[in-house]
Scaffold this motif. Sequence first.
Motif, PDB file in Angstrom:
ATOM      1  N   ALA A 269     -27.301  97.432 -11.628  1.00 63.18           N
ATOM      2  CA  ALA A 269     -26.424  96.279 -11.420  1.00 63.18           C
ATOM      3  C   ALA A 269     -25.770  96.310 -10.048  1.00 63.18           C
ATOM      4  CB  ALA A 269     -25.350  96.228 -12.513  1.00 63.18           C
ATOM      5  N   GLY A 270     -25.551  97.503  -9.506  1.00 62.49           N
ATOM      6  CA  GLY A 270     -24.950  97.612  -8.182  1.00 62.49           C
ATOM      7  C   GLY A 270     -25.937  97.474  -7.045  1.00 62.49           C
ATOM      8  N   ARG A 271     -27.204  97.234  -7.369  1.00 61.55           N
ATOM      9  CA  ARG A 271     -28.257  97.071  -6.363  1.00 61.55           C
ATOM     10  C   ARG A 271     -28.269  98.234  -5.360  1.00 61.55           C
ATOM     11  NH1 ARG A 271     -32.328  93.380  -7.464  1.00 61.55           N
ATOM     12  NH2 ARG A 271     -31.448  91.772  -8.811  1.00 61.55           N
ATOM     13  N   PRO A 272     -28.457  99.469  -5.852  1.00 65.07           N
ATOM     14  CA  PRO A 272     -28.476 100.617  -4.934  1.00 65.07           C
ATOM     15  C   PRO A 272     -29.723 100.597  -4.062  1.00 65.07           C
ATOM     16  CG  PRO A 272     -29.183 101.301  -7.109  1.00 65.07           C
ATOM     17  CD  PRO A 272     -28.735  99.868  -7.239  1.00 65.07           C
ATOM     18  N   ARG A 273     -29.602 101.158  -2.895  1.00 64.88           N
ATOM     19  CA  ARG A 273     -30.749 101.236  -1.988  1.00 64.88           C
ATOM     20  C   ARG A 273     -31.551 102.511  -2.208  1.00 64.88           C
ATOM     21  NH1 ARG A 273     -28.376 101.637   3.243  1.00 64.88           N
ATOM     22  NH2 ARG A 273     -30.485 101.297   4.066  1.00 64.88           N
ATOM     23  N   LEU A 274     -30.960 103.458  -2.965  1.00 67.57           N
ATOM     24  CA  LEU A 274     -31.663 104.682  -3.348  1.00 67.57           C
ATOM     25  C   LEU A 274     -31.316 104.962  -4.802  1.00 67.57           C
ATOM     26  CD1 LEU A 274     -33.311 107.277  -2.821  1.00 67.57           C
ATOM     27  CD2 LEU A 274     -31.180 108.350  -2.029  1.00 67.57           C
ATOM     28  N   LEU A 275     -32.336 105.000  -5.649  1.00 68.64           N
ATOM     29  CA  LEU A 275     -32.137 105.230  -7.078  1.00 68.64           C
ATOM     30  C   LEU A 275     -32.694 106.598  -7.439  1.00 68.64           C
ATOM     31  CD1 LEU A 275     -31.222 103.980  -9.804  1.00 68.64           C
ATOM     32  CD2 LEU A 275     -33.569 103.135 -10.069  1.00 68.64           C
ATOM     33  N   VAL A 276     -31.849 107.427  -8.062  1.00 65.11           N
ATOM     34  CA  VAL A 276     -32.247 108.770  -8.473  1.00 65.11           C
ATOM     35  C   VAL A 276     -32.297 108.795  -9.993  1.00 65.11           C
ATOM     36  CG1 VAL A 276     -31.724 111.230  -8.359  1.00 65.11           C
ATOM     37  CG2 VAL A 276     -31.117 109.735  -6.438  1.00 65.11           C
ATOM     38  N   LEU A 277     -33.475 109.027 -10.542  1.00 65.25           N
ATOM     39  CA  LEU A 277     -33.670 109.047 -11.994  1.00 65.25           C
ATOM     40  C   LEU A 277     -33.953 110.476 -12.431  1.00 65.25           C
ATOM     41  CD1 LEU A 277     -36.001 105.911 -12.352  1.00 65.25           C
ATOM     42  CD2 LEU A 277     -33.514 106.016 -12.547  1.00 65.25           C
ATOM     43  N   ASP A 278     -32.999 111.078 -13.111  1.00 64.92           N
ATOM     44  CA  ASP A 278     -33.161 112.465 -13.559  1.00 64.92           C
ATOM     45  C   ASP A 278     -33.694 112.465 -14.994  1.00 64.92           C
ATOM     46  OD1 ASP A 278     -33.095 115.146 -14.011  1.00 64.92           O
ATOM     47  OD2 ASP A 278     -30.906 115.327 -14.059  1.00 64.92           O
TER      48      ASP A 278
END
Length: 649
Positions: free
Chosen positions: A538-547
Amino acid sequence: MASRTSRDVLLRGLWVLGQGIREQPGLFTLGVGGSVVFGLLTIASAYVVGAIVGDVVVPSIETGQIEDGLLAAGGAALLAVSVVKVVGIFGRRLGAGFMQYRLQASYRRRVTRRYLDLPMSWHQRHPTGTLLSNANSDVEATWFPVAPLPFAVGTVVMLFTAIAALFATDWVLAMVGLAVFPALFTLNVVYSRRMAPRQVRAQRLRAEVSGIAHESFDGALVVKTMGREAEETVRFADRAAELRDALISVGRLRGMFDPLLETLPSLGTLAVLMVGAVRLQQGAVSIADLVSVAFLFTVLAFPVRAIGWVLAELPRSVAGWDRLRHVLTATGEMPYGDTELPVTATSPADLVFDRVWFSYRPPAADTVGPATADPATAVSGPDPAADPTAVATATTVLPPVLRDVSFTVPAGRTVALVGPTGSGKSTIAALAARLVDPTGGRIAVDGVDVRELTAESLARTVALVAQVPFVFDDTVRANVNLDRTGLTDESAWSALRLAEADGFVAALDGGLDTMVGERGTTLSGGQRQRLTLARALAGRPRLLVLDDATSAVDPRVEAAILAALRAAEVATSILVVAYRRATIALADEVVYLDQGRVVDHGTHQQLLARCPGYADLVTAYEQAEAERERDRAGGPASGGPSLTAEVTA
């Protein structure tokens, strides 16, 4: 030694109260002012009663006649004294109550703010139950003596005034008072010294009981599925029994001293009557004087107890203060820089790990005493990249989790982290989102060291979705938007669509307004994971980290999620901890970790061909996934649905 310790507790307790007075001087002045008014009027009431008895009651008995004027004057005097005493009581209680509750509220906010400032590494070393006890029980214990403090200060003023009044009345009766009042004070001091170690132990056990309870409740699923209810009950009962015994010890001591503290003023009254009778026969005092002094000893019994209340609570206050100070003075916070990445940037961010080392500290052994020099950060000292033995030889940290790790997530690309359990994948995810800082090396986003970025810029650029989803006891809308500025229902639905969560949310009775329960108890594991993924998107991140953030999601749904994230409309780079072959195959590059080191990196096909460890691991994952698929279908190999299938569903 015990005497010195008790004296130290007394002095430190008075210092803590002084700290509260410095922070709330106005309310303290109001409380003390009201208490002084009450004390002086208490003394005045004794002499008013004495005058009424000597000048109105006795003459009326002797003459058989009542003078209406004197009777009315006496009644008016008693009424006036009572009214002013009520005003004093109101001021005392208002000042003391407001002061106590304001200090408690202030320090609860300070502790909470400190928790937010301290890094995850500090929280990992301190039990959650203990932290809850710090913010609640310890704050309450620290400022509990504030309630009787203005009363006690006013009582001291009242005692000196009473002694002066006694000397003005008759020096012999005054000597009786001088014998009783020091005895009361000495008894209170002895009481405080005996009570100190008991209160400290009880306060420590309160935190331990809270910690065990929180751990058991938080791990309810494990406790029940492993059949450990009886063992957890015994573990909690043992510590609760210790707390019970400690509190009984406190109550037993209080039960021993309370009668003595009640008896001394009564003995003083008896002594005054005996000595006063002799002095009355000698003509040294009048009946009015004798009644005034006797009545004074009677009404002083309760106010003098206020001093005992303060002294008795000082050990508990000191114990609470020590525990608060451990939090408030804890070091290791992660200072942010002043560099801002462009707010208007809509392109994906790149991530670079450059020779990164990391080691965890062991859990804190003692959460009561003073804070250590640096209880939060991983290690200080030489850069392990330059001296790899620095980590291994450090005595305050565990062995390195990451060793000289270097890789890049190019802008707009998807990189999968693959490795066996304990290889450091989750640690890399935490470092990428700067939940912790590396021991050595550098982590950069868009070429800027993450330690140089402002907190707002980092949060706006990088989003982490953790292994274990956390859902607040609130609506779906609140869980997705988190009251962030600029996020609307439209943005919430957009994020839910990307996370493949819009279908089940739309099917809920309340849609976005549906309450999901504590930790999302009304949702399945896969639904909770998709909801937390939508929160990050929802925050439109430019880097998404999926653990490993989609482990409970059906593989087909996971593939749809990753495909949507790679679509052109989503301007984000992705670092994903993965174990499913289908997920790994969607990545542009794979980084294979083993024992905290980067063993190899390249495309999935390249690693399958040249890295035997990677091929074996992925094949094992694939076989396990096939077993789970057979379990879901109720195939002959499984004999029916497995627990894994049920949890995944």
